[in-house]
Design a protein around this motif. Structure first.
Motif: not given
Ligand code: 16G
Length: 171
Positions: A16-26, A118-121
């Motif tokens: 996951i990266s800032a450009a594609s954080p894994g969810e389109d609502w993020m 969600k691996q946000l950390g």
């Protein structure tokens, strides 16, 4: 404990990266003045004591950080509800050592506990750590509780033997 980050982007590729954080609502982005209304201070309240910070105080502090430079407050927003759900700050210290280099510090990392798993950390820490590298920091450091050492180690931070003691003087 104090940990330092020394993975280069060439060897360290998070899924996951800032450009594609894994969810389109993020969305991962810098803090904005309007984030007072998106629960930024309430989010920080999950990390430590925030106190009764008014909108005026928040805006003045925001302006000061912008003016002085060296503050990269980064947030994750749940755009479905316009609320911040994660944050981390990179601060840059100017140095004479290491050829007048700069040192990064990772501060105030917090993820809303209802968004666990969600691996946000990971997302926010990796984003800010790579930003530190881009900005030319010769190292990036953080202080954390013992129970978080493993988490930071998986992201490239290391305890340096003989050099990993965080000491505080509280006022
Ligand atoms: C943690 C934080 C630090 C934060 C402090 C607040 C990370 C990596 N470390 O050490 O940045 O300022 O907690 O705790 O996020 P305090 O209110 O006890 O100083």
């Amino acid at each position: 404990k104090r940990l330092n980050f020394d993975k280069s982007p060439a060897t360290f590729k998070p899924k996951i990266s800032a450009a594609s954080p894994g969810e389109d609502w993020m969305v991962v982005r810098p803090l904005q003045r309007s984030d007072f209304d998106k629960g930024f201070l309430q989010l920080l309240g999950q990390l430590t004591s925030v106190g009764n910070v008014t909108r005026k105080q928040f805006e003045e502090r925001f302006t000061k950080m912008k003016q002085s430079g060296g503050y990269y407050v980064t947030v994750i927003e749940d755009t479905r509800i316009s609320k911040l759900i994660g944050a981390a700050t990179l601060t840059i210290e100017q140095k004479f050592i290491h050829n007048c280099s700069v040192r990064g510090r990772l501060e105030d990392v917090v993820v809303n506990d209802t968004y666990r798993g969600k691996q946000l950390g990971k997302l926010i820490v990796v984003t800010v750590s790579l930003l530190a590298q881009e900005l030319g920091c010769y190292k990036m450091s953080l202080d954390c509780k013992d129970k978080l050492i493993k988490f930071y180690e998986t992201l490239g931070y290391k305890l340096e033997p003989g050099n990993s003691n965080a000491m505080n003087m509280r006022f």
